[in-house]
Write a protein that holds these residues in place. Structure first.
Motif, mmCIF file in Angstrom:
data_model
loop_
_atom_site.group_PDB
_atom_site.id
_atom_site.type_symbol
_atom_site.label_atom_id
_atom_site.label_comp_id
_atom_site.label_asym_id
_atom_site.label_seq_id
_atom_site.Cartn_x
_atom_site.Cartn_y
_atom_site.Cartn_z
ATOM 1 N N MET A 130 -21.981 -31.412 -22.729
ATOM 2 C CA MET A 130 -21.928 -32.723 -22.724
ATOM 3 C C MET A 130 -20.279 -33.066 -22.111
ATOM 4 S SD MET A 130 -24.862 -34.097 -23.759
ATOM 5 C CE MET A 130 -23.809 -35.772 -23.950
ATOM 6 N N GLU A 131 -19.496 -31.942 -22.480
ATOM 7 C CA GLU A 131 -18.201 -32.209 -21.798
ATOM 8 C C GLU A 131 -17.594 -30.778 -21.488
ATOM 9 O OE1 GLU A 131 -16.026 -34.868 -22.666
ATOM 10 O OE2 GLU A 131 -17.741 -36.106 -23.971
ATOM 11 N N ASP A 132 -16.469 -30.886 -20.952
ATOM 12 C CA ASP A 132 -15.617 -29.848 -20.229
ATOM 13 C C ASP A 132 -14.758 -29.212 -21.459
ATOM 14 O OD1 ASP A 132 -16.678 -30.120 -17.852
ATOM 15 O OD2 ASP A 132 -15.294 -31.370 -16.978
ATOM 16 N N TYR A 133 -14.872 -27.938 -21.687
ATOM 17 C CA TYR A 133 -14.127 -27.459 -22.843
ATOM 18 C C TYR A 133 -13.454 -25.931 -22.249
ATOM 19 C CZ TYR A 133 -16.604 -30.051 -26.564
ATOM 20 O OH TYR A 133 -16.791 -30.957 -27.713
ATOM 21 N N TYR A 134 -12.481 -25.688 -22.935
ATOM 22 C CA TYR A 134 -11.657 -24.497 -23.037
ATOM 23 C C TYR A 134 -11.537 -23.963 -24.159
ATOM 24 C CZ TYR A 134 -7.127 -26.595 -24.241
ATOM 25 O OH TYR A 134 -6.342 -27.285 -24.703
ATOM 26 N N ILE A 135 -11.120 -22.644 -24.354
ATOM 27 C CA ILE A 135 -11.370 -21.643 -25.626
ATOM 28 C C ILE A 135 -9.781 -21.136 -25.593
ATOM 29 C CG2 ILE A 135 -13.685 -21.330 -26.282
ATOM 30 C CD1 ILE A 135 -13.775 -18.914 -24.773
ATOM 31 N N GLN A 136 -9.517 -20.839 -26.782
ATOM 32 C CA GLN A 136 -7.949 -20.104 -27.225
ATOM 33 C C GLN A 136 -7.975 -19.527 -28.452
ATOM 34 O OE1 GLN A 136 -4.983 -23.568 -28.011
ATOM 35 N NE2 GLN A 136 -4.617 -22.902 -26.082
ATOM 36 N N PRO A 137 -7.269 -18.432 -28.529
ATOM 37 C CA PRO A 137 -7.198 -17.758 -29.950
ATOM 38 C C PRO A 137 -6.428 -18.800 -30.928
ATOM 39 C CG PRO A 137 -6.451 -16.526 -28.157
ATOM 40 C CD PRO A 137 -6.633 -17.819 -27.514
ATOM 41 N N TYR A 138 -6.913 -18.868 -32.208
ATOM 42 C CA TYR A 138 -6.263 -19.882 -32.949
ATOM 43 C C TYR A 138 -5.182 -19.101 -33.788
ATOM 44 C CZ TYR A 138 -5.273 -22.538 -37.200
ATOM 45 O OH TYR A 138 -4.621 -23.320 -38.332
ATOM 46 N N PRO B 127 -3.486 -17.556 -24.580
ATOM 47 C CA PRO B 127 -4.682 -17.103 -23.683
ATOM 48 C C PRO B 127 -5.493 -18.390 -23.761
ATOM 49 C CG PRO B 127 -3.909 -15.102 -24.790
ATOM 50 C CD PRO B 127 -3.341 -15.975 -25.510
ATOM 51 N N SER B 128 -5.797 -18.852 -22.524
ATOM 52 C CA SER B 128 -6.754 -20.132 -22.665
ATOM 53 C C SER B 128 -7.667 -19.880 -21.246
ATOM 54 C CB SER B 128 -5.938 -21.476 -22.147
ATOM 55 O OG SER B 128 -5.042 -21.433 -23.257
ATOM 56 N N LEU B 129 -9.090 -20.287 -21.411
ATOM 57 C CA LEU B 129 -10.080 -20.124 -20.429
ATOM 58 C C LEU B 129 -11.123 -21.324 -20.668
ATOM 59 C CD1 LEU B 129 -11.394 -17.775 -18.688
ATOM 60 C CD2 LEU B 129 -12.758 -17.260 -20.761
ATOM 61 N N ARG B 130 -11.354 -21.749 -19.365
ATOM 62 C CA ARG B 130 -12.019 -22.872 -19.172
ATOM 63 C C ARG B 130 -13.728 -21.965 -19.283
ATOM 64 N NH1 ARG B 130 -10.640 -27.537 -16.826
ATOM 65 N NH2 ARG B 130 -8.972 -26.320 -15.834
ATOM 66 N N ILE B 131 -14.410 -22.765 -20.332
ATOM 67 C CA ILE B 131 -15.512 -22.025 -20.735
ATOM 68 C C ILE B 131 -16.862 -22.847 -19.881
ATOM 69 C CG2 ILE B 131 -15.949 -23.518 -22.473
ATOM 70 C CD1 ILE B 131 -17.465 -21.370 -24.100
ATOM 71 N N LYS B 132 -17.745 -21.872 -19.169
ATOM 72 C CA LYS B 132 -19.040 -22.258 -18.471
ATOM 73 C C LYS B 132 -19.979 -21.749 -19.326
ATOM 74 C CE LYS B 132 -16.037 -23.571 -15.226
ATOM 75 N NZ LYS B 132 -15.992 -25.179 -14.846
ATOM 76 N N THR B 133 -20.244 -20.764 -19.902
ATOM 77 C CA THR B 133 -21.418 -20.507 -20.717
ATOM 78 C C THR B 133 -21.263 -19.863 -21.926
ATOM 79 O OG1 THR B 133 -21.237 -18.007 -20.086
ATOM 80 C CG2 THR B 133 -22.161 -19.381 -18.415
ATOM 81 N N SER B 134 -22.024 -19.814 -22.808
ATOM 82 C CA SER B 134 -21.977 -19.744 -24.199
ATOM 83 C C SER B 134 -21.930 -18.047 -24.374
ATOM 84 C CB SER B 134 -23.355 -19.654 -25.067
ATOM 85 O OG SER B 134 -24.433 -19.303 -24.373
ATOM 86 N N GLY B 135 -22.484 -17.217 -23.235
ATOM 87 C CA GLY B 135 -22.168 -15.775 -23.292
ATOM 88 C C GLY B 135 -20.427 -15.734 -23.094
ATOM 89 N N GLN B 136 -20.067 -16.315 -22.159
ATOM 90 C CA GLN B 136 -18.479 -16.150 -21.902
ATOM 91 C C GLN B 136 -17.782 -16.605 -23.343
ATOM 92 O OE1 GLN B 136 -17.064 -19.266 -19.387
ATOM 93 N NE2 GLN B 136 -15.616 -17.978 -18.446
ATOM 94 N N PHE B 137 -18.374 -17.535 -24.148
ATOM 95 C CA PHE B 137 -17.588 -17.882 -25.382
ATOM 96 C C PHE B 137 -17.797 -16.621 -26.524
ATOM 97 C CE2 PHE B 137 -18.045 -19.402 -29.745
ATOM 98 C CZ PHE B 137 -17.025 -20.035 -30.126
ATOM 99 N N LEU B 138 -18.834 -16.177 -26.491
ATOM 100 C CA LEU B 138 -19.073 -15.226 -27.436
ATOM 101 C C LEU B 138 -18.325 -13.641 -27.072
ATOM 102 C CD1 LEU B 138 -22.987 -15.298 -28.054
ATOM 103 C CD2 LEU B 138 -21.031 -15.989 -29.459
ATOM 104 N N ARG B 139 -18.064 -13.541 -25.815
ATOM 105 C CA ARG B 139 -17.487 -12.439 -25.334
ATOM 106 C C ARG B 139 -15.854 -12.541 -25.747
ATOM 107 N NH1 ARG B 139 -20.832 -12.505 -21.116
ATOM 108 N NH2 ARG B 139 -19.600 -13.862 -19.863
ATOM 109 N N PHE B 140 -15.322 -13.735 -25.578
ATOM 110 C CA PHE B 140 -13.954 -14.094 -25.929
ATOM 111 C C PHE B 140 -13.723 -14.004 -27.478
ATOM 112 C CE2 PHE B 140 -10.217 -16.902 -26.617
ATOM 113 C CZ PHE B 140 -9.708 -16.841 -25.300
ATOM 114 N N LEU B 141 -14.833 -14.239 -28.251
ATOM 115 C CA LEU B 141 -14.572 -14.094 -29.672
ATOM 116 C C LEU B 141 -14.792 -12.775 -30.241
ATOM 117 C CD1 LEU B 141 -14.726 -15.746 -32.254
ATOM 118 C CD2 LEU B 141 -17.000 -15.933 -32.121
ATOM 119 N N GLU B 142 -15.250 -11.861 -29.362
ATOM 120 C CA GLU B 142 -15.202 -10.502 -29.663
ATOM 121 C C GLU B 142 -13.753 -10.083 -29.589
ATOM 122 O OE1 GLU B 142 -17.473 -8.070 -26.953
ATOM 123 O OE2 GLU B 142 -19.368 -9.183 -27.584
#
Length: 330
Positions: A179-187, A111-126
């Motif tokens: 500063m950069e475009d990032y995405y997140i995914q489970p490790y 699962p991979s998600l282009r991240i737009k906000t820090s809140g989006q990141f924290l929800r994914f981390l849950e």
């Protein structure tokens, strides 16, 4: 064209010089910074060493540079007058969104998600205890690993390890994505039997008929314990058959067959679906294997490294030069 400023640090370039001489063509080595409006300050291999001098644009460019926005703009401009082999395809998150609705692929996609906000990141981390924050552009040194430990978080960046609370993590992520475009995914932990982290890279290449063929399947090992940086994974001096047999015993033949079949289907699917991909000559698929022998795709990119793995890469160099000559002679 490559991002490495010193051609002497790329051992496989010798195979290019040998093949170029055999085909009686002139080979120029250069970085994006060596290009100006009408000329290139490039390296020529003569008398056993590389010499730097000014020259006209080549008739065809084989691209192995990183794919920053600046590089992409440069390649787009070059492509208007000069054929470019290995033009960068779309980024991994676009591939993920393209393939995640396809039943034959989605079970193997991390699962991979282009991240737009820090809140989006924290929800994914849950939902996942460990997640990677990865740059959309090919900048492996910017990759970070976050691991939840109760009310705090461990943050790994290369060799460095920090412990932060939620607000510190939120601030860190917010500063990064500005500063950069990032995405997140489970490790996904992927370790050899002796506990070393590894991944498997499948390099595919178009032949002269435009069909995708697997050029190499390479197991790559992390050079340091817990180092989360894809650029620090080095090719092992072992064939994939022997590696899979060491790690998975009697299942090695079945696993290799599944990897090859999936990789070919993936390349074919993307080619049929996205027109940008038609201009790409090579791709590299990065996968990991879990304890149940399931494989997971973590990235699809154009290769930006030159490995030296023996006869298979020598054949690849021959094909690349033949492909370039075919473009010139069209």
């Amino acid at each position: 064209m490559h991002h490495q400023k010193n051609p002497n640090e790329l051992s496989l370039l010798h195979a290019f010089t040998v093949q170029a001489k055999e085909k009686e063509i002139i080979l120029i080595y250069f970085t994006p910074e060596m290009i100006n409006q009408s000329k290139i300050h490039g390296f020529f291999y003569e008398n056993g060493h590389w010499e730097l001098r000014e020259t006209d644009y080549p008739e065809v460019i084989y691209n192995l540079s990183f794919y920053s926005k600046k590089d992409m703009q440069l390649l787009q401009k070059l492509k208007e007058t000069t054929p470019v082999i290995n033009f960068p395809p779309i980024d991994w998150v676009d591939y993920y969104e393209l393939l995640c609705d396809e039943a034959e692929f989605n079970q193997h996609l991390v699962p991979s998600l282009r991240i737009k906000t820090s809140g989006q990141f924290l929800r994914f981390l849950e939902n996942y205890r460990r997640i990677l924050l990865k740059p959309v552009e090919t900048k492996p040194n910017l990759q970070l690993l976050f691991e939840r430990k109760g009310d705090t978080f461990l943050v790994r960046h290369g060799k460095h390890l920090l412990e932060q609370n939620q607000e510190e993590v939120r601030t860190l992520v917010r500063n990064k994505i500005v500063m950069e475009d990032y995405y997140i995914q489970p490790y996904l932990l992927c370790k050899t039997l002796d506990g070393k982290e590894y991944n498997i890279r499948i390099k595919l290449q178009k032949n002269l008929k435009g069909m995708w063929i697997i050029q190499s399947i390479i197991p790559c090992l992390s050079q340091q314990v817990d180092l989360i940086n894809i650029s620090e994974y080095k090719a092992l001096p072992i064939q994939i058959d022997d590696f899979l047999k060491q790690q998975f015993g009697k299942f090695h033949f079945q696993l290799k067959s599944q990897i090859k079949q999936f990789s070919n289907l993936l390349a074919l699917k993307i080619t049929q679906t996205n027109g940008v991909f038609l201009q790409t000559h090579e791709i590299e698929i990065v996968m990991v294997l879990d304890d149940l022998q399931n494989f997971w795709i973590t990235d699809v990119t154009s290769p930006s490294l030159i490995h030296s793995m023996g006869n298979s890469d020598l054949e690849a160099v021959k094909n690349q030069i033949s492909y370039a000559l075919a473009l010139i002679n069209k």
